[in-house]
Scaffold this motif. Structure first.
Motif, mmCIF file in Angstrom:
data_model
loop_
_atom_site.group_PDB
_atom_site.id
_atom_site.type_symbol
_atom_site.label_atom_id
_atom_site.label_comp_id
_atom_site.label_asym_id
_atom_site.label_seq_id
_atom_site.Cartn_x
_atom_site.Cartn_y
_atom_site.Cartn_z
ATOM 1 N N LEU A 31 0.838 -1.187 0.074
ATOM 2 C CA LEU A 31 0.338 0.265 -0.130
ATOM 3 C C LEU A 31 0.761 0.970 0.279
ATOM 4 O O LEU A 31 0.421 2.009 -0.725
ATOM 5 N N ARG A 32 1.892 0.813 0.766
ATOM 6 C CA ARG A 32 2.809 2.627 1.053
ATOM 7 C C ARG A 32 3.914 2.618 -0.490
ATOM 8 O O ARG A 32 4.102 4.099 -0.721
ATOM 9 N N ILE A 33 3.802 1.900 -0.945
ATOM 10 C CA ILE A 33 4.455 1.532 -2.398
ATOM 11 C C ILE A 33 2.979 2.283 -3.396
ATOM 12 O O ILE A 33 3.713 3.711 -4.385
ATOM 13 N N ASP A 34 2.289 1.676 -3.415
ATOM 14 C CA ASP A 34 1.555 2.581 -4.431
ATOM 15 C C ASP A 34 0.795 3.563 -3.910
ATOM 16 O O ASP A 34 1.189 4.782 -4.713
ATOM 17 N N TYR A 35 0.957 4.384 -2.945
ATOM 18 C CA TYR A 35 0.217 5.544 -2.390
ATOM 19 C C TYR A 35 1.889 6.126 -3.516
ATOM 20 O O TYR A 35 1.422 7.967 -2.717
ATOM 21 N N GLU A 36 3.255 6.314 -2.585
ATOM 22 C CA GLU A 36 4.499 7.015 -2.759
ATOM 23 C C GLU A 36 4.414 7.319 -4.436
ATOM 24 O O GLU A 36 4.819 8.847 -5.217
ATOM 25 N N GLY A 37 3.847 6.338 -5.611
ATOM 26 C CA GLY A 37 3.736 6.596 -7.092
ATOM 27 C C GLY A 37 3.353 8.121 -7.274
ATOM 28 O O GLY A 37 2.823 9.051 -7.714
ATOM 29 N N LYS A 38 1.943 7.380 -6.351
ATOM 30 C CA LYS A 38 -0.252 8.955 -6.417
ATOM 31 C C LYS A 38 0.967 9.808 -5.499
ATOM 32 O O LYS A 38 0.403 11.378 -6.187
ATOM 33 N N LEU A 39 1.519 10.476 -4.614
ATOM 34 C CA LEU A 39 1.765 10.992 -4.123
ATOM 35 C C LEU A 39 2.484 12.123 -5.005
ATOM 36 O O LEU A 39 2.595 13.272 -4.647
ATOM 37 N N ALA A 40 3.846 11.171 -5.553
ATOM 38 C CA ALA A 40 4.384 12.078 -6.576
ATOM 39 C C ALA A 40 3.878 12.774 -7.382
ATOM 40 O O ALA A 40 4.394 13.828 -7.904
ATOM 41 N N VAL A 41 2.795 12.056 -7.929
ATOM 42 C CA VAL A 41 2.486 13.044 -9.004
ATOM 43 C C VAL A 41 1.434 13.861 -8.719
ATOM 44 O O VAL A 41 0.844 14.371 -9.360
ATOM 45 N N ALA A 42 0.990 13.883 -7.498
ATOM 46 C CA ALA A 42 -0.307 14.856 -6.685
ATOM 47 C C ALA A 42 -0.484 15.799 -7.497
ATOM 48 O O ALA A 42 1.045 16.573 -7.092
ATOM 49 N N ASP A 43 -0.817 16.399 -8.006
ATOM 50 C CA ASP A 43 -1.002 18.362 -8.756
ATOM 51 C C ASP A 43 -0.699 19.597 -8.149
ATOM 52 O O ASP A 43 -1.156 20.635 -8.080
ATOM 53 N N SER A 44 -1.298 18.907 -6.994
ATOM 54 C CA SER A 44 -1.534 20.221 -5.841
ATOM 55 C C SER A 44 -1.749 19.612 -4.421
ATOM 56 O O SER A 44 -1.578 18.498 -3.832
ATOM 57 N N HIS A 45 -1.552 20.622 -3.185
ATOM 58 C CA HIS A 45 -1.660 20.621 -1.715
ATOM 59 C C HIS A 45 -2.722 19.478 -1.202
ATOM 60 O O HIS A 45 -2.895 18.793 -0.860
ATOM 61 N N ALA A 46 -3.433 20.308 -1.841
ATOM 62 C CA ALA A 46 -5.057 19.252 -1.853
ATOM 63 C C ALA A 46 -5.066 17.845 -1.805
ATOM 64 O O ALA A 46 -5.539 17.162 -1.182
ATOM 65 N N ALA A 47 -4.763 17.560 -3.355
ATOM 66 C CA ALA A 47 -4.151 16.424 -3.386
ATOM 67 C C ALA A 47 -3.503 15.539 -2.588
ATOM 68 O O ALA A 47 -4.288 14.279 -2.265
ATOM 69 N N TYR A 48 -2.565 16.347 -3.237
ATOM 70 C CA TYR A 48 -1.393 15.661 -2.228
ATOM 71 C C TYR A 48 -2.252 15.197 -0.193
ATOM 72 O O TYR A 48 -1.769 13.678 0.180
#
Length: 95
Positions: free
Chosen positions: A44-61
């Motif tokens: 789960l952490r690995i999956d979310y690392e990728g998602k967090l890396a491409v978050a386009d705003s502070h709110a999304a992050y």
């Protein structure tokens, strides 16, 4: 003369009943439970690392971080239930 540790164990035993030891099978089952949920949390952490890396705003992050925390808490809840079931099964058979 008894050590403070031994005295504390005696008080604990008097308050909550005898302390139960785990069998080798129970220890192995607990280790399997931990292994299973550690792997789930790591994936789960690995999956979310990728998602967090491409978050386009502070709110999304921030939303992704909250989702990750919620998912990890759910994994820990399932781990606790599985571990409690193992402890409970042994406690029932010891009676």
């Amino acid at each position: 003369m008894k050590t403070a540790y031994e005295l504390a164990l005696e008080r604990l035993e008097a308050a909550s009943g005898p302390i139960r030891s785990l069998s080798d099978a129970e220890k192995a089952a607990l280790a399997e439970v931990d292994k299973k949920y550690d792997a789930q949390a790591a994936a789960l952490r690995i999956d979310y690392e990728g998602k967090l890396a491409v978050a386009d705003s502070h709110a999304a992050y921030s939303a992704l971080k909250d989702e990750l925390a919620h998912e990890l808490a759910m994994i820990e809840d399932r781990r606790t239930r599985d571990r409690d079931a193992i402890w409970g099964d042994g406690a029932e058979s010891a009676r």
